[in-house]
Design an enzyme around this catalytic site. Structure first.
Site, PDB file in Angstrom:
ATOM      1  CD  GLU A  29      -2.838  -0.854   2.688  1.00  9.92           C
ATOM      2  OE1 GLU A  29      -2.336  -0.058   3.343  1.00  9.92           O
ATOM      3  OE2 GLU A  29      -3.519  -1.659   2.672  1.00  9.92           O
ATOM      4  NE  ARG A  52     -10.749  -7.603  18.210  1.00  5.71           N
ATOM      5  CZ  ARG A  52      -9.952  -7.203  17.476  1.00  5.71           C
ATOM      6  NH1 ARG A  52      -9.882  -8.103  16.393  1.00  5.71           N
ATOM      7  NH2 ARG A  52      -9.218  -6.328  17.528  1.00  5.71           N
TER       8      ARG A  52
HETATM    9  C1  MV4 Z   1      -0.675   1.897   7.489  1.00  5.84           C
HETATM   10  C2  MV4 Z   1      -0.106   3.002   8.002  1.00  5.84           C
HETATM   11  C3  MV4 Z   1       0.356   3.865   7.100  1.00  5.84           C
HETATM   12  N1  MV4 Z   1       0.012   3.607   5.849  1.00  5.84           N
HETATM   13  N2  MV4 Z   1      -0.961   1.821   6.216  1.00  5.84           N
HETATM   14  C4  MV4 Z   1      -0.619  -0.428  11.797  1.00  5.84           C
HETATM   15  C5  MV4 Z   1      -1.401  -1.787  12.190  1.00  5.84           C
HETATM   16  C6  MV4 Z   1      -2.023  -2.156  11.017  1.00  5.84           C
HETATM   17  N3  MV4 Z   1      -3.518  -2.341  11.396  1.00  5.84           N
HETATM   18  C7  MV4 Z   1      -2.015  -0.914   9.986  1.00  5.84           C
HETATM   19  N4  MV4 Z   1      -1.203  -0.204  10.637  1.00  5.84           N
HETATM   20  C8  MV4 Z   1      -0.551   1.005   9.790  1.00  5.84           C
HETATM   21  N5  MV4 Z   1      -1.030   0.849   8.494  1.00  5.84           N
HETATM   22  C9  MV4 Z   1      -0.558   2.367   5.368  1.00  5.84           C
HETATM   23  N6  MV4 Z   1      -0.806   2.444   4.294  1.00  5.84           N
HETATM   24  C10 MV4 Z   1       0.286   3.078   9.510  1.00  5.84           C
HETATM   25  C11 MV4 Z   1       0.055   2.129  10.220  1.00  5.84           C
HETATM   26  C12 MV4 Z   1       0.113   2.448  11.473  1.00  5.84           C
HETATM   27  C13 MV4 Z   1      -0.702   2.445  12.640  1.00  5.84           C
HETATM   28  C14 MV4 Z   1      -2.088   2.519  12.221  1.00  5.84           C
HETATM   29  C15 MV4 Z   1      -2.699   2.592  13.452  1.00  5.84           C
HETATM   30  C16 MV4 Z   1      -2.144   2.785  14.704  1.00  5.84           C
HETATM   31  C17 MV4 Z   1      -1.183   2.829  15.017  1.00  5.84           C
HETATM   32  C18 MV4 Z   1      -0.106   2.827  13.906  1.00  5.84           C
HETATM   33  C19 MV4 Z   1       1.105   2.823  14.261  1.00  5.84           C
HETATM   34  C20 MV4 Z   1       2.223   2.793  13.222  1.00  5.84           C
HETATM   35  C21 MV4 Z   1       1.754   2.495  11.780  1.00  5.84           C
END
Ligand code: MV4
Length: 506
Positions: free
Chosen positions: A201, A293
């Site tokens: 992504e 959930r």
């Molecule tokens: C991302 C992102 C930035 N860009 N996807 C972290 C866990 C997973 N559920 C997806 N996550 C992320 N996906 C894209 N395309 C940044 C994160 C992310 C993050 C997301 C939610 C809460 C905390 C986070 C900490 C670091 C990175």
């Protein structure tokens, strides 16, 4: 139709939460427990309890056959899986149905669909739900990664298709690092999920994590219960959650809420579920995943909307129509949740097992404590170390922050280290109180943390000594009745037994 008896296939605070909802509804409960949980709070509170095996979860809380056999043996008609363990396991949902048990959650097909991130992205794209720019099919050749990354533009992020929770994730800033990141992500995903597929992504910098709670019945009815802001995370573990999100305005909120409902309808989803979005600094939001959930942070939604989500889960599973429409759900005031873990924040959050020597949990107006522990109980090493959740509600965010800080000051746990002192600093941080909460917050302000406050250690030792003398007393008063009673301090739970099952437990 309403269930007379529900088996709770979980432990700790969430099993206690489900038992309490069932008791209010006049439904009997069956707890299951591993050998180290015989005296755990969920067992003491349930009407009946069935031993399901040794402490390792694969031999107990993840053993589908043992759990289904426990339901059959006790005459339970439905199974509530809580969160974690078997909660999002489509094979378990199918096995329950095959055994004539109602799985309190979405159907197995919807579970399977949302558990496959790439398939879920395709479904959402077709339904007009905005997804993060990226791949919509698994590549058949690793050469496709370089082409996709070039088209998206760096930085990109490698994600596991079977994943969630950050496992298998890699941020890639330039082309020369891409192949190594894809390979590392595949190895990590393979060992974590038994499926090494990864996809790319576009990387969104410093996003917020904003999720919407949805309830969908089996008659086509769907409502959202607004959002939870969950950006305060450490290593993909949420620490503080709140509702409403300081980042939304009424227009954005309504657009995201309607999108969340559309996402759930497209997935054929029923029961309670959450649609996770990433929200960027410009107010653009993107579908990330569906959490199939009841979530750890569900209480903030309950306090702000007044809806009991566990009760709604049971009603929907019993085939009822939702008794309210979207126009009847409102947000009122501000709720904040802090997760209390048996981890030592001064030692890089090292798990801290052992006996709870003394416990004083906060209470008062607008203070809710969803706890799975009691004084004298031994924290096992075998499971996720969550002890409890402290949730506050107040009429506005400033008051809620103050109420949370005061409640944390009132939270005393001796015998095991907890995240309470760390949380006291987090909720007082100026960026937190101002609502400047992004996923970068903890890394920026709390990468290193040392306990503040002079003389804390001496006070702790004095209190520990006093508490130890206190918890030891009933065992000695009982006449030193041997090693067993000396090992486990007597509490009303162990001497009187559970609420309704009559005799002492065990
Ligand atoms: C991302 C992102 C930035 N860009 N996807 C972290 C866990 C997973 N559920 C997806 N996550 C992320 N996906 C894209 N395309 C940044 C994160 C992310 C993050 C997301 C939610 C809460 C905390 C986070 C900490 C670091 C990175």
């Amino acid at each position: 139709m309403m269930f007379r008896k529900i088996l709770v296939a979980n432990r700790g605070e969430i099993a206690v939460r489900v038992v309490r909802a069932c008791r209010e509804m006049g439904i009997r409960t069956v707890a299951v427990y591993s050998e180290c949980d015989r005296r755990s709070l969920h067992v003491l509170l349930a009407d009946e309890a069935v031993a399901i095996g040794p402490p390792p979860a694969v031999q107990s809380y993840l053993d589908m056959d043992r759990i289904i056999e426990a339901a059959r043996a006790t005459g339970a008609e439905a199974v509530h899986p809580g969160y974690g363990f078997l909660a999002e396991n489509a094979a378990f949902a199918r096995a329950c149905a095959a055994a004539g048990l109602v799985f309190i959650g979405p159907g197995a097909d919807a579970l399977e669909l949302v558990g496959d991130k790439v398939r879920a992205r395709r479904t959402m794209e077709k339904a007009g739900v905005p997804i993060i720019p990226g791949m919509s099919a698994l590549p058949s050749d690793t050469k496709e990664f370089a082409a996709a990354a070039a088209a998206l533009g760096y930085p990109v992020i490698v994600k596991a298709s079977a994943g969630g929770g950050g496992k298998g994730m890699r941020i890639v800033n330039r082309e020369k690092d891409l192949v190594a990141a894809v390979e590392a992500g595949m190895r990590e995903a393979g060992s974590a999920f038994g499926d090494s597929s990864v996809y790319l992504e576009k990387y969104i910098a410093e996003p917020r994590h904003v999720e919407f709670q949805v309830l969908a019945d089996t008659h086509g009815g769907v409502v959202h219960l607004f959002e939870r802001e969950c950006s305060i995370q450490r290593r993909h573990q949420k620490i503080v959650e709140e509702s409403p999100s300081p980042a939304l305005n009424p227009v954005l909120r309504s657009r995201m809420g309607e999108t969340a409902k559309r996402a759930m309808l497209a997935a054929g989803y029923t029961n309670a579920g959450t649609v996770e979005f990433l929200l960027d600094a410009e107010g653009r939001f993107y579908f990330m995943e569906v959490n199939a959930r009841l979530q750890v942070e569900h209480p903030v939604t309950e306090l702000v909307t007044g809806v009991d989500l566990v009760r709604q889960q049971v009603l929907v599973a019993a085939g009822r129509k939702l008794a309210f429409g979207q126009d009847e759900v409102h947000q009122r005031g501000q709720a904040i949740e802090c997760r209390i873990y048996a981890e030592d924040p001064a030692r890089n959050f090292l798990p801290s097992a052992g006996r709870v020597l003394f416990l004083k949990e906060p209470c008062g107006p607008g203070v809710r404590n969803d706890s799975g522990i009691y004084g004298g109980w031994e924290v096992p090493v075998h499971y996720d170390p969550i002890l409890s959740k402290l949730i506050v509600w107040a009429e506005d965010r400033e008051t809620a922050c103050r109420r949370m800080a005061a409640a944390l000051d009132d939270y005393v746990v001796l015998g095991v280290r907890t995240t309470v002192p760390f949380l006291r600093d987090v909720v007082r941080h100026p960026d937190f109180t101002a609502g400047r909460t992004t996923t970068a917050f903890i890394g920026r302000h709390f990468a290193e943390w040392k306990e503040s406050g002079a003389g804390e250690e001496e006070l702790r030792l004095a209190l520990a000594a006093a508490a130890f003398a206190e918890t030891d007393r009933p065992a000695r008063a009982a006449g030193g009745a041997g090693a067993a009673s000396a090992k486990q301090a007597d509490t009303p739970w162990t001497t009187l037994g559970g609420w309704r099952n009559g005799g002492p437990v065990g």
